[in-house]
Enzyme design. Structure first.
Site, PDB file in Angstrom:
ATOM      1  N   SER A   1      -4.624   5.585  14.329  1.00  0.00           N
ATOM      2  CA  SER A   1      -4.520   6.511  14.456  1.00  0.00           C
ATOM      3  C   SER A   1      -4.747   8.044  15.246  1.00  0.00           C
ATOM      4  O   SER A   1      -5.157   6.831  16.350  1.00  0.00           O
ATOM      5  CB  SER A   1      -6.062   6.364  13.308  1.00  0.00           C
ATOM      6  OG  SER A   1      -6.807   7.202  12.719  1.00  0.00           O
TER       7      SER A   1
ATOM      8  N   LYS B   1      -9.577   1.173  15.230  1.00  0.00           N
ATOM      9  CA  LYS B   1      -8.624   1.381  15.959  1.00  0.00           C
ATOM     10  C   LYS B   1      -8.315   1.532  17.405  1.00  0.00           C
ATOM     11  O   LYS B   1      -7.785   0.386  18.270  1.00  0.00           O
ATOM     12  CB  LYS B   1      -7.654   2.419  15.465  1.00  0.00           C
ATOM     13  CG  LYS B   1      -7.926   2.539  13.969  1.00  0.00           C
ATOM     14  CD  LYS B   1      -6.218   1.440  13.186  1.00  0.00           C
ATOM     15  CE  LYS B   1      -6.234   1.895  12.209  1.00  0.00           C
ATOM     16  NZ  LYS B   1      -5.119   0.489  11.394  1.00  0.00           N
TER      17      LYS B   1
ATOM     18  N   GLY C   1       1.086  -1.364   0.240  1.00  0.00           N
ATOM     19  CA  GLY C   1       0.033   0.357  -0.078  1.00  0.00           C
ATOM     20  C   GLY C   1       0.610   1.101  -0.249  1.00  0.00           C
ATOM     21  O   GLY C   1       2.315   1.170  -0.192  1.00  0.00           O
TER      22      GLY C   1
ATOM     23  N   TYR D   1     -13.979   3.543  11.935  1.00  0.00           N
ATOM     24  CA  TYR D   1     -13.037   3.732  11.584  1.00  0.00           C
ATOM     25  C   TYR D   1     -12.294   3.337  12.568  1.00  0.00           C
ATOM     26  O   TYR D   1     -11.014   2.629  12.737  1.00  0.00           O
ATOM     27  CB  TYR D   1     -12.791   4.427   9.796  1.00  0.00           C
ATOM     28  CG  TYR D   1     -11.328   4.506  10.744  1.00  0.00           C
ATOM     29  CD1 TYR D   1     -10.161   3.239  10.071  1.00  0.00           C
ATOM     30  CD2 TYR D   1     -10.408   5.449  10.912  1.00  0.00           C
ATOM     31  CE1 TYR D   1      -8.825   3.469   9.936  1.00  0.00           C
ATOM     32  CE2 TYR D   1      -9.014   6.106  10.933  1.00  0.00           C
ATOM     33  CZ  TYR D   1      -8.199   4.891  10.503  1.00  0.00           C
ATOM     34  OH  TYR D   1      -7.005   4.887  10.326  1.00  0.00           O
TER      35      TYR D   1
END
Length: 333
Positions: free
Chosen positions: A117, A145, A10, A141
């Site tokens: 994050s 995390k 990625g 999201y």
């Protein structure tokens, strides 16, 4: 040193692998290529597959007993998508991560660097957060995390495992050597969209949210160059044992940011200054899951890893624009 890297095909993962190679280490990459690019792992030690495939992990561990640490970067990362598909995000980011951690333990790999994050934080006065600031993840999201961090912390308490959770702020730029960069043809984050305007793929840049309680009404972020993120991973691997010993715990959250807050409008202005042209903009309501934002000091990263950001937002913009010039021929769009 051999280092297992999930998501190494990625945008961020491939840059981390480049930094590991530059530092004399050998990444062993696992990536399904659902989002990553095969071009980014060409010539590197690569296994195509799901990081939660226990049989694959056992084979990799058997074939590479020199692996000393794992960097877990594979994840779904688009906030609005997590709002519309929470099951997919919890399955990919939480459930599969737990299976992966269990596989590492069973195969004798007991050091993990986890890509977390800054979205786990609550709003803070002046938008400045540290690792001790209140946590309040507000999108699916961000919650994935947060939950994975909680589970990883419990694993470190119960099992022969230690972990460093690197809480990224907003990543920009490309590998300065242009080995890789943003690979998504329809990027969801701010600099990718600004580059898309410069490339003529978008007519306007949309400022999503202009009524936040910030100095100009737009969201405030801490933009950090992807190469600085990559350097932090290398240092986390190299100084892992010393960091765990100094911190006094098997689980260490560490913020990675430049230490200054930049609003969306300020980033647009910086982009225009580097690009040399004005960018057409429009305003729209915040996207699902958006928050006002935050920025961080990196005192813990400096203390435990010897890391500070070395590149600014102008460097990130320049490298993103340079990368856009080679992306067409390299990636085919």
């Amino acid at each position: 040193m051999k280092v297992l890297v999930t998501g190494g095909a990625g945008y961020i993962g491939s840059t981390v692998c480049s930094a590991l190679l530059d530092a004399g280490h050998e990444p062993v990459i696992v990536d399904s290529l659902l989002k990553g690019r095969e071009e980014f792992v060409r010539g590197r030690l690569f296994y195509k597959g799901d990081f939660a495939d226990a049989e694959l992990l056992a084979r990799i561990a058997a074939e590479h007993p020199q692996i000393e640490c794992a960097i877990h970067m594979a994840a779904l990362v688009v906030v609005p998508d997590s709002v519309s598909d929470p099951f997919g995000y919890y399955n990919e980011n939480v459930y599969k991560s737990l299976v992966f951690f269990d596989s590492l333990i069973k195969n004798g790999i007991n050091k993990i660097v986890f890509s977390s994050s800054a979205s786990v934080y609550d709003d803070a006065p002046g938008y400045m957060v540290t690792e001790e600031s209140l946590l309040n993840p507000r999108s699916p999201y961000a919650k994935t995390k947060y939950i994975t961090e909680l589970a990883l912390s419990d694993f470190c308490t119960a099992y022969n495992l230690s972990a460093i959770a690197l809480r990224y702020f907003n990543v920009i730029g490309a590998d300065p050597k242009l080995r890789s960069g943003l690979q998504n043809p329809a990027p969801s984050h701010i600099l990718g969209k600004l580059v898309s305007v410069a490339e003529g793929k978008l007519e306007k840049f949309t400022v999503t949210g202009a009524d936040w309680p910030t100095r100009d009404g737009t969201g405030i972020r801490d933009y950090i160059h992807v190469w600085d993120i990559a350097r932090a991973h290398v240092l986390a691997v190299e100084r892992f044992d010393a960091a765990v010993s100094a911190f006094g715990s098997g689980f260490i959250p560490i913020n990675l940011g430049c230490g200054s807050g930049v609003t969306v409008r300020e980033l647009v202005t910086a982009f225009e200054n580097v690009y040399g042209r004005k960018v057409a903009t429009e305003e729209a309501p915040p996207r699902a899951g958006d928050v006002a934002g935050a920025y961080t000091g990196s005192a813990r990263a400096a203390e435990l890893l010897g890391w500070r950001a070395g590149l600014g937002i102008e460097d990130g913009i320049k490298d993103a624009l340079r990368w856009s010039g080679v992306r067409q021929s390299m990636l085919g769009y």
